[in-house]
Enzyme design. Structure first.
Site, mmCIF file in Angstrom:
data_model
loop_
_atom_site.group_PDB
_atom_site.id
_atom_site.type_symbol
_atom_site.label_atom_id
_atom_site.label_comp_id
_atom_site.label_asym_id
_atom_site.label_seq_id
_atom_site.Cartn_x
_atom_site.Cartn_y
_atom_site.Cartn_z
ATOM 1 N N HIS A 1 0.836 -1.197 0.000
ATOM 2 C CA HIS A 1 0.000 0.000 0.000
ATOM 3 C C HIS A 1 0.880 1.260 0.000
ATOM 4 O O HIS A 1 0.655 2.184 -0.788
ATOM 5 C CB HIS A 1 -0.923 -0.031 1.227
ATOM 6 C CG HIS A 1 -1.712 1.216 1.454
ATOM 7 N ND1 HIS A 1 -3.035 1.329 1.079
ATOM 8 C CD2 HIS A 1 -1.377 2.401 2.015
ATOM 9 C CE1 HIS A 1 -3.471 2.541 1.385
ATOM 10 N NE2 HIS A 1 -2.491 3.210 1.972
ATOM 11 N N GLU A 2 1.889 1.273 0.856
ATOM 12 C CA GLU A 2 2.744 2.467 0.958
ATOM 13 C C GLU A 2 3.585 2.651 -0.300
ATOM 14 O O GLU A 2 3.729 3.770 -0.803
ATOM 15 C CB GLU A 2 3.644 2.373 2.197
ATOM 16 C CG GLU A 2 2.883 2.311 3.527
ATOM 17 C CD GLU A 2 1.907 3.470 3.700
ATOM 18 O OE1 GLU A 2 2.182 4.570 3.188
ATOM 19 O OE2 GLU A 2 0.853 3.269 4.333
ATOM 20 N N HIS A 36 1.548 4.234 -3.024
ATOM 21 C CA HIS A 36 1.415 5.699 -2.931
ATOM 22 C C HIS A 36 2.577 6.374 -3.677
ATOM 23 O O HIS A 36 2.384 7.360 -4.382
ATOM 24 C CB HIS A 36 1.458 6.159 -1.471
ATOM 25 C CG HIS A 36 0.126 6.118 -0.766
ATOM 26 N ND1 HIS A 36 -1.021 6.687 -1.274
ATOM 27 C CD2 HIS A 36 -0.224 5.592 0.439
ATOM 28 C CE1 HIS A 36 -2.023 6.501 -0.418
ATOM 29 N NE2 HIS A 36 -1.565 5.836 0.628
ATOM 30 N N GLU A 89 -6.221 6.628 -1.315
ATOM 31 C CA GLU A 89 -6.179 5.451 -0.451
ATOM 32 C C GLU A 89 -6.690 4.226 -1.185
ATOM 33 O O GLU A 89 -6.112 3.139 -1.100
ATOM 34 C CB GLU A 89 -7.022 5.682 0.812
ATOM 35 C CG GLU A 89 -6.388 6.635 1.791
ATOM 36 C CD GLU A 89 -4.921 6.356 1.958
ATOM 37 O OE1 GLU A 89 -4.560 5.191 2.193
ATOM 38 O OE2 GLU A 89 -4.115 7.285 1.820
HETATM 39 ZN ZN LIG Z 1 -2.453 5.274 2.460
#
Ligand SMILES: [Zn+2]
Length: 304
Positions: free
Chosen positions: A166-167, A170, A229
């Site tokens: 997830h990071e 980004h 997100e």
């Molecule tokens: Zn996030």
């Protein structure tokens, strides 16, 4: 005590007549024209999603800013250098980054969008920070931090891979650069608004500016961060799956993250993140895609 409008009522009324309610409309017109021009000249199709977005920083400048923030983080943090945790975190990062181009190709085919990521602009580095914070991040340019406080919430390497995926997503999706462009436009917009209502009564001015500020926050900044997100969740899930982790572990993970943030003060990591219920529904919807990608990546079969 009084406000200028009270002491000089004639001035205020005259001003309002000429300016149509105390608003200098031409300032707003100039600002709107500038916004339109800026948007047309700085929009690009995002890799991985195909979404048209506003970015006005080069990938190199973004990486430079990321590096600065990273050096500051390293200078201030208590790093865990040896032992099983940094070794595991480094291993997960290496596996996730390795499958990045393949996941981008997969999404390019699935969504019919070009694969435009400049992989050469990312210099990946990993740091484990000794801190009870339930946190992890990846800075622009590929500097990944994992706080030891998130390890017990993750519980296993599959969930840790979901967090790190997830990071990393980004950073790959350049959400930081997009946020910078957005903040700049919000600031210019607020400046234009305050100039254009400069002759309004101060109390009225404050009300208009407060309303605009809330409008920008709830109408623009927060929806965007929720989109970010959701994009990071999908790409992160696919990265973890393609790297042969069990993507199903992401569900339990976000449930635990929701519980971890439910009790006390909101966790920094969760503050801009969507409610765990919505997030889990979306993850479940993407799970078949993740499982197919995992299988086609030549991973060993998952336990039932
Ligand atoms: Zn996030």
């Amino acid at each position: 005590m009084g406000i200028p409008g009270d002491r000089f009522p004639g001035y205020g009324r005259q001003g309002m007549g000429r300016r149509q309610g105390g608003v200098r409309w031409w300032v707003l017109l100039v600002a709107a024209t500038y916004f339109g021009w800026y948007w047309l000249n700085h929009q690009q199709d995002a890799a991985f999603t195909g979404r048209t977005r506003l970015i006005d920083t080069s990938v190199e400048d973004e990486a430079r800013l990321g590096l600065q923030a990273w050096q500051q983080t390293l200078a201030e943090a208590d790093l865990v250098r040896d032992g099983p945790v940094p070794a595991q975190v480094r291993d997960i990062a290496r596996r996730l980054v390795e499958v990045g181009p393949g996941v981008e190709q997969h999404l390019a085919r699935a969504l019919g969008v070009p694969a435009t990521t400049r992989w050469d602009a990312f210099q990946w580095e990993v740091g484990v920070i000794d801190s009870p914070q339930v946190n992890a991040f990846c800075l622009p340019g590929g500097k990944i931090a994992v706080y030891t406080g998130i390890i017990p919430v993750a519980r296993n390497e599959h969930a840790l891979a979901a967090i790190m995926g997830h990071e990393i997503a980004h950073a790959l999706l350049r959400h930081g650069a997009e946020r910078m462009a957005q903040q700049k436009l919000v600031q210019i917009g607020q400046l234009a608004a305050s100039v254009s209502i400069g002759e309004m009564e101060p109390r009225q001015q404050q009300m208009v500016l407060a309303a605009l500020g809330a409008g920008a926050r709830y109408g623009l900044v927060l929806p965007f961060s929720r989109d970010h997100e959701s994009e990071a969740d999908r790409v992160g899930l696919l990265l973890a799956a393609a790297a042969c982790y069990d993507p199903r572990e992401a569900i339990g993970l976000w449930q635990r993250m929701g519980e971890a943030s439910g009790g006390g003060a909101p966790l920094e990591f969760m503050s801009t993140h969507p409610s765990s219920g919505t997030r889990i529904q979306r993850l479940e919807a993407w799970m078949p895609e993740a499982l197919v990608l995992r299988e086609s990546s030549g991973c060993p079969p998952l336990p039932r």
